[in-house]
Design a protein around this motif. Structure first.
Motif, short mmCIF file in Angstrom:
data_model
loop_
_atom_site.label_atom_id
_atom_site.label_comp_id
_atom_site.label_asym_id
_atom_site.label_seq_id
_atom_site.Cartn_x
_atom_site.Cartn_y
_atom_site.Cartn_z
N CYS A 1 -59.29 11.96 -49.41
CA CYS A 1 -59.94 12.64 -48.43
C CYS A 1 -59.18 12.36 -47.05
N GLN A 2 -58.89 11.12 -46.80
CA GLN A 2 -58.15 10.75 -45.65
C GLN A 2 -57.04 11.44 -45.65
N VAL A 3 -56.04 11.72 -46.65
CA VAL A 3 -55.13 12.39 -46.48
C VAL A 3 -55.15 13.83 -45.91
N LYS B 1 -49.05 8.76 -46.13
CA LYS B 1 -47.66 8.23 -46.85
C LYS B 1 -48.07 6.96 -47.71
N LYS B 2 -48.87 5.93 -47.17
CA LYS B 2 -49.18 4.94 -47.79
C LYS B 2 -49.98 5.15 -49.13
N ILE B 3 -51.27 6.28 -48.60
CA ILE B 3 -51.96 6.27 -49.86
C ILE B 3 -51.40 7.20 -50.73
N ILE B 4 -50.45 8.06 -50.38
CA ILE B 4 -49.87 8.86 -51.55
C ILE B 4 -48.76 7.99 -52.23
N LYS C 1 -46.36 19.06 -48.58
CA LYS C 1 -46.36 19.22 -50.04
C LYS C 1 -46.76 17.95 -50.57
N VAL C 2 -47.97 17.58 -51.12
CA VAL C 2 -48.27 16.19 -51.92
C VAL C 2 -48.13 16.37 -53.26
N TYR C 3 -47.60 15.67 -53.91
CA TYR C 3 -47.32 15.64 -55.05
C TYR C 3 -47.92 14.56 -55.70
#
Lengths: 137, 769
Positions: free
Chosen positions: B665-667, B737-740, B760-762
């Protein structure tokens, strides 16, 4: 025949719908109640109806809206119809914006959502009384 | 022109000397000639004078002979006649003649002197006897011959004694005068000669000088100048050789003589030499450069060596094992603070300085190296300096000499002061520990920061959320009061209404209410107005009074499509009352719907807020529907998105993802928040949810400003922000970045300035265990 109009601007239909019913109940027999979902639309209505011989009396506007913000809108209205009673009805507004609209648009009243019908109506009545007094004098 | 000076003096000297000699010779010969001439002329004159004398004397003699002959003739008479007295007269006359000393007339017949006359003391004496001493005079004798009877008779002779002394004196005087004149002439000639000598000398000297000058000039012009030119040329050439100039002018000598030839030959030489020199110079230059470069390198190396020896605090040691002589170099000793007797020290003296803790390992190491158990001798230990401090040193050594059995006899090597390295090591260790501590602290701080960033985002949302909540609340409140009023009005109006209406009208009214209740969807204000306008126009056309108001209500009731069917009600005398009542009844429904709608909205916001602000402490992944997850955020941002921002949310049906939903959610919050800010809330926000190759892909694309390439790398840096102070702490994308990364996913960024940015988040689905 000249007829007064009360205009409401808000981006939420539920607010407009509620406002319309409120205003119609009190002023419906005397004046036309118009609602608009944006400031731009409201300006259109004003142009349209003032051409047809209607006199805008009261404008109730939200502050946070898509497009033109309430303060800008009221400033514009004030430029065109300085007599109109301008009321801002908003759930949240910048203090700066409120101050600006108070000085620049001669804001009649700032009412916070959720609002009380009685307060709103009383405020409009006060405004209208003052307006009639001014008109008569 | 030294040669000129050298040449000038001898040349002038030789010429002057030569001329002088010549002149002397000339003078000498001239003198000799004059002398010879003088002698010759003297002889001639003397000869002539002698001849002249002879002739005079001859003439005198001839005269006197004549006189004698004449006197003889006279005397004959006297003698023959014996006339002594008569003869005296002629004889005296004879004696009067110059030089006649005596006259004798000898009478042969008598054989006696007939008469004798002589001069004595100026007086003429006539006698018969002649004085003595007449022999010294010349004697002119003439025979006295006469005729007697036809016979020549000799009567004797006459002798005249003549003294020529006077004549001789006369002649001699004349001769002397002549000679004196000649001597005078000689003297004149000599004088003239002497006079001429000075002039001649001057002339000769001048001539000599002139000649010398001419010769010198010639020599100067034809020998010295070319020589000088050659010399200059050669000098230049040598200077050229020495100075190594680029070019050289040839010798300017173009005569056709040997010098010219020489100059040409030299020029040729010079040209060749110059070329040679140029090539040599070129070579030299290269060589010099190389040498210089090499020298510089060497100097640098040397300096470095010096520096490293000095700055590196490096020393050398030398251990001769058989004599146990252990020496270190003086500089090193002085660095250690010892006046170490380098020549006369032993290993144990050195080892006594080693820190007790390091002594055994050091000696063991040395021993192991000496017996070749270890390939190198390299060890670190502490050495006590004179002031009692311990220095860490790094000893490196090597066996440099072995005896015939291969046993080491000499070990040499270096000692390096590595205290500062050790110190640095220690500091590094401390720093590392501190850094580790700091990291731990930082990690907890980071967690706090992440939370605070989240709270900042939340705080930012609060303003919008206030509006979001207050709007439905306002609607609910107003609608509530509207319902109350409408109900009151409806309840009050209905009995009256039913009494007014005919059964047909009543069913029409009920139909109207049913239509109003049944209406679906809320018309936009613009659309409603358009319909109202159209309907009012139509009603006015049919002569309905208050058309606009009626049209308005009909549109609100949702029967704008078939107003004609309600004409009986519209044209009813209580039209307003009927429609008001209908509106009131309908308003109960619409306001109720409004309330429901508002409540739903509020509830949604509350849910979103709840799920947003919930801190999932479990730290476990949960199966999550990403669509709902994203919608939660969209709900919270609804009010910001709807302002002139078109939201396109395309979502494919994808399986739930095992993830940390609140962190995701934060992302989304960060990405959407950034997108809205980039677009200044104008544009299209497009969010796509899809799955491909076992990975959930969430695309957040905006049509905002785009990210300039120069900061594209930096935007992920913590605390990098382009937002105004107070709007964000610059941790958003770092957290994203850290959460991903925590989800083993990756983040891709495409951005073009002025066009927009796409993130784009993979998020990979975890491998089934």
């Amino acid at each position: 025949m000249e007829q007064g109009i009360l205009l409401c601007v808000d981006d939420e239909m539920m607010v407009l719908s509620a406002l319309r019913d409120q205003l119609r109940r009190v002023y419906g027999d005397r004046h036309l109640i118009e609602i608009a979902e944006s400031a731009e639309e409201e300006l259109e209505i004003l142009d349209e109806l003032s051409g047809d011989g209607y006199i805008p009396l009261v404008i109730i506007s939200d502050w946070r809206m898509p497009g033109m913000k309430g303060d800008e809108f009221l400033a514009e209205v004030h430029r065109r119809f300085p007599q109109v009673i301008k009321i801002m009805l908003s759930g949240q507004a910048d203090e700066e914006a409120v101050l600006r609209v108070r000085t620049q648009a001669n804001l009649h009243e700032f009412i916070v959502k959720p609002w009380s019908t009685e307060v709103l109506i009383a405020s409009i009545d006060v405004g209208l009384d003052a307006l009639w007094t001014r008109v008569r004098s | 022109m030294k040669l000129a000076y050298k040449l000038l003096i001898p040349l002038v000297s030789i010429l002057v000397l030569g001329f002088w000699l010549l002149y002397a010779l000339w003078i000498h010969s001239e003198r000799a000639m004059i002398d010879a001439f003088e002698a010759q002329s003297s002889r001639v004159i003397m000869d002539q004078l002698a001849q002249h004398r002879e002739r005079r004397l001859e003439t005198e003699r001839a005269y006197l002979e004549f006189v004698a002959s004449m006197a003889a003739k006279v005397a004959v008479e006297f003698v023959s006649n014996m006339n002594y007295a008569g003869i005296e007269q002629p004889i005296s006359e004879l004696l009067a003649l110059d030089g006649v000393k005596a006259v004798q007339v000898f009478d042969a017949t008598t054989d006696q002197t007939f008469v004798a006359a002589y001069r004595e003391g100026g007086r003429s004496l006539v006698g018969t006897e002649l004085p003595q001493g007449l022999a010294e005079y010349q004697q002119f004798r003439d025979r006295l011959t006469g005729s007697f009877d036809g016979h020549a008779v000799d009567y004797g002779y006459i002798a005249i004694y003549y003294d020529d002394a006077r004549l001789l004196g006369e002649i001699q005087a004349m001769e002397r005068a002549s000679l004196a004149r000649i001597d005078r002439i000689k003297a004149d000639v000599q004088h003239m000669l002497a006079q001429r000598v000075d002039f001649q000398l001057v002339v000769f000297v001048i001539a000599a000088l002139l000649l010398a000058g001419c010769v010198f000039l010639l020599v100067y012009r034809f020998v010295l100048t070319p020589l000088y030119a050659l010399h200059q040329g050669l000098e230049q050439f040598f200077a050229f050789l020495q100075r190594q100039e680029d070019r050289i002018a040839p010798i300017a000598l173009t005569g056709g003589d040997e010098f010219g030839d020489m100059a040409r030959a030299l020029n040729k030489n010079i040209e060749v030499s110059a070329k040679l020199l140029q090539s040599i110079n070129a070579l030299n230059a290269t060589l010099e450069q190389k040498v210089e470069a090499r020298t510089r390198q060497l100097r640098l190396a040397n300096e470095k060596l010096e520096l490293s020896l000095e700055g590196g605090r490096l020393g050398s040691f030398d251990w001769e094992i058989p004599s146990d002589r252990y020496s270190i170099d003086e500089r090193w000793a002085s660095l250690l603070g010892f006046e170490f007797d380098a020549a006369d020290s032993r290993l144990d003296v050195w080892t006594s300085l080693i820190h007790p803790d390091d002594l055994d390992p050091t000696l063991q190491r040395l021993q192991r190296y000496l017996v070749a158990e270890e390939p190198h001798y390299e060890t670190q230990y502490r050495v006590r300096t004179k002031d009692g401090r311990y220095l860490w040193i790094l000893a490196r050594g090597k066996v440099v000499t072995c005896d015939s059995q291969g046993r080491p006899v000499r070990v040499a090597g270096t000692h390096m002061d590595i205290s500062h390295i050790k110190e640095t090591e220690q500091r590094l260790l401390d720093a590392t520990q501190r850094a580790e501590r700091a990291l731990t602290e930082l990690q907890s701080a980071q967690a706090q920061l992440i939370q605070s960033e989240k709270m900042a985002a939340l705080g930012h949302l609060i303003a919008g959320v206030a509006h979001e909540i207050n709007t439905p609340l306002g609607a609910v409140k107003s609608s509530g009061s509207n319902i109350a009023h409408s109900l009151e009005q409806a309840l009050g109006n209905l009995p009256e209404l039913f009494r007014l209406l005919t059964p047909e009208e009543e069913s029409l009214f009920l139909d109207l209410l049913a239509r109003a209740r049944a209406q679906t969807g809320i018309l936009s204000s613009r659309e409603a107005r358009r319909l109202t306008r159209a309907l009012a126009g139509g009603l006015e056309g049919q002569g309905v009074a208050g058309a606009r108001r009626i049209a308005d209500i009909l549109v609100q009731l949702g029967v704008q499509d078939s107003p004609d069917s309600y004409l009986p009600l519209i044209r009813h005398s209580h039209c307003d009352f009927i429609l008001e009542t209908a509106y009131s009844v309908a308003a109960i429904a619409t306001n109720t719907a409004n309330i429901n709608h508002a409540v739903e909205r509020a509830a949604k916001i509350i849910v979103a807020l709840k799920s947003f602000s919930r801190h999932d402490a479990s730290g476990k992944r949960r199966e999550t529907d990403l669509r709902q997850n994203i919608e939660t955020v969209l709900t919270l941002y609804h009010n910001q998105i709807k302002q002139n921002t078109e939201l396109v949310f395309r979502h494919a049906e994808i399986p739930p993802l095992s993830c940390y939903p609140d962190e995701l959610c934060q992302v989304w919050t960060n990405l959407i928040h950034n997108a809205l800010q980039a677009m200044h809330s104008h544009g299209t926000l497009q969010i796509d949810l899809a799955a491909e190759n076992g990975t959930a892909v969430v695309t957040v694309a905006d049509t905002g400003d785009g990210i300039p390439s120069e900061i594209r790398e930096r935007i992920f840096e913590p605390f990098f922000t382009t937002k105004r102070a107070g709007e964000g702490c610059g941790l958003g994308l770092d957290i994203v970045k850290k959460i991903i990364a925590k989800h083993d996913g990756r983040l891709e960024l495409e951005s073009e300035v002025g066009v927009g940015t796409t993130f784009k988040v993979y998020l990979p689905y975890p491998e089934p265990i």
